[in-house]
Write a protein that holds these residues in place. Structure first.
Motif, PDB file in Angstrom:
ATOM      1  N   CYS A  43       0.835  -1.185   0.000  1.00  0.00           N
ATOM      2  CA  CYS A  43       0.000   0.000   0.000  1.00  0.00           C
ATOM      3  C   CYS A  43       0.881   1.250   0.000  1.00  0.00           C
ATOM      4  O   CYS A  43       1.802   1.382   0.793  1.00  0.00           O
ATOM      5  N   THR A  54      -6.679  -5.604  -5.334  1.00  0.00           N
ATOM      6  CA  THR A  54      -7.645  -5.015  -4.416  1.00  0.00           C
ATOM      7  C   THR A  54      -7.755  -3.512  -4.627  1.00  0.00           C
ATOM      8  O   THR A  54      -6.814  -2.843  -5.035  1.00  0.00           O
ATOM      9  N   GLU A  55      -8.942  -2.984  -4.351  1.00  0.00           N
ATOM     10  CA  GLU A  55      -9.179  -1.563  -4.601  1.00  0.00           C
ATOM     11  C   GLU A  55      -8.905  -0.726  -3.363  1.00  0.00           C
ATOM     12  O   GLU A  55      -8.622   0.467  -3.459  1.00  0.00           O
ATOM     13  N   ARG A  56      -9.002  -1.356  -2.186  1.00  0.00           N
ATOM     14  CA  ARG A  56      -8.788  -0.598  -0.963  1.00  0.00           C
ATOM     15  C   ARG A  56      -7.889  -1.370  -0.012  1.00  0.00           C
ATOM     16  O   ARG A  56      -8.040  -2.560   0.167  1.00  0.00           O
ATOM     17  N   CYS A  57      -6.971  -0.646   0.611  1.00  0.00           N
ATOM     18  CA  CYS A  57      -6.114  -1.251   1.610  1.00  0.00           C
ATOM     19  C   CYS A  57      -6.949  -1.634   2.833  1.00  0.00           C
ATOM     20  O   CYS A  57      -7.690  -0.809   3.353  1.00  0.00           O
ATOM     21  N   ALA A  62      -7.062   3.239   2.004  1.00  0.00           N
ATOM     22  CA  ALA A  62      -6.678   4.019   0.833  1.00  0.00           C
ATOM     23  C   ALA A  62      -6.541   3.136  -0.397  1.00  0.00           C
ATOM     24  O   ALA A  62      -6.492   1.905  -0.292  1.00  0.00           O
ATOM     25  N   ASP A  63      -6.475   3.791  -1.553  1.00  0.00           N
ATOM     26  CA  ASP A  63      -6.156   3.069  -2.776  1.00  0.00           C
ATOM     27  C   ASP A  63      -4.692   2.661  -2.702  1.00  0.00           C
ATOM     28  O   ASP A  63      -3.812   3.514  -2.612  1.00  0.00           O
ATOM     29  N   PRO A  64      -4.391   1.367  -2.705  1.00  0.00           N
ATOM     30  CA  PRO A  64      -3.005   0.899  -2.500  1.00  0.00           C
ATOM     31  C   PRO A  64      -2.031   1.437  -3.538  1.00  0.00           C
ATOM     32  O   PRO A  64      -0.834   1.520  -3.277  1.00  0.00           O
ATOM     33  N   ARG A  65      -2.536   1.785  -4.712  1.00  0.00           N
ATOM     34  CA  ARG A  65      -1.643   2.240  -5.788  1.00  0.00           C
ATOM     35  C   ARG A  65      -1.273   3.714  -5.644  1.00  0.00           C
ATOM     36  O   ARG A  65      -0.201   4.143  -6.066  1.00  0.00           O
ATOM     37  N   THR A  66      -2.177   4.505  -5.070  1.00  0.00           N
ATOM     38  CA  THR A  66      -1.924   5.939  -4.959  1.00  0.00           C
ATOM     39  C   THR A  66      -1.740   6.377  -3.506  1.00  0.00           C
ATOM     40  O   THR A  66      -1.148   7.410  -3.237  1.00  0.00           O
ATOM     41  N   GLU A  68      -4.102   7.340  -1.754  1.00  0.00           N
ATOM     42  CA  GLU A  68      -5.125   8.352  -1.505  1.00  0.00           C
ATOM     43  C   GLU A  68      -6.440   7.689  -1.114  1.00  0.00           C
ATOM     44  O   GLU A  68      -6.733   6.572  -1.508  1.00  0.00           O
ATOM     45  N   GLY A  69      -7.231   8.405  -0.350  1.00  0.00           N
ATOM     46  CA  GLY A  69      -8.541   7.891   0.015  1.00  0.00           C
ATOM     47  C   GLY A  69      -8.580   7.263   1.386  1.00  0.00           C
ATOM     48  O   GLY A  69      -9.602   6.755   1.816  1.00  0.00           O
TER      49      GLY A  69
END
Ligand SMILES: [Zn+2]
Ligand SMILES: [Zn+2]
Length: 82
Positions: A43, A54-57, A62-66, A68-69
């Motif tokens: 993440c 996955t879309e959320r950690c 958060a978004d694991p790629r960015t 953010e969130g």
């Protein structure tokens, strides 16, 4: 007893086996490997290991790629560009 090589991982497998004992794929086609072998990434928000798809950690949300969130009110955003 005839043996073949798994088309996915190369392990020697009983020719009558339906699935490779090592990777779980069909040894004749190499398809159907166990989902547990999916890629993992860290993440970007908290560093927790998460499934690459996955879309959320599960840890910070958060978004694991960015990174953010994530649900962290009051936390100033710090994005490492590098
Ligand atoms: Zn295999
Ligand atoms: Zn996280």
């Amino acid at each position: 007893m005839a043996v073949i090589k798994c088309a996915n991982c190369g392990t020697t497998v009983n020719a009558e086996a339906e699935g490779c004992p090592d990777c779980g794929a069909d040894p004749r086609t190499g398809e159907g490997a166990a989902a547990g072998l999916a890629a993992v990434e860290n993440c970007a928000g908290c560093g927790t290991s998460v499934d690459a798809g996955t879309e959320r950690c599960p840890n910070c949300g958060a978004d694991p790629r960015t990174g953010e969130g994530g649900a962290k009110p009051g936390d100033s955003p710090q994005i490492d560009s590098g």
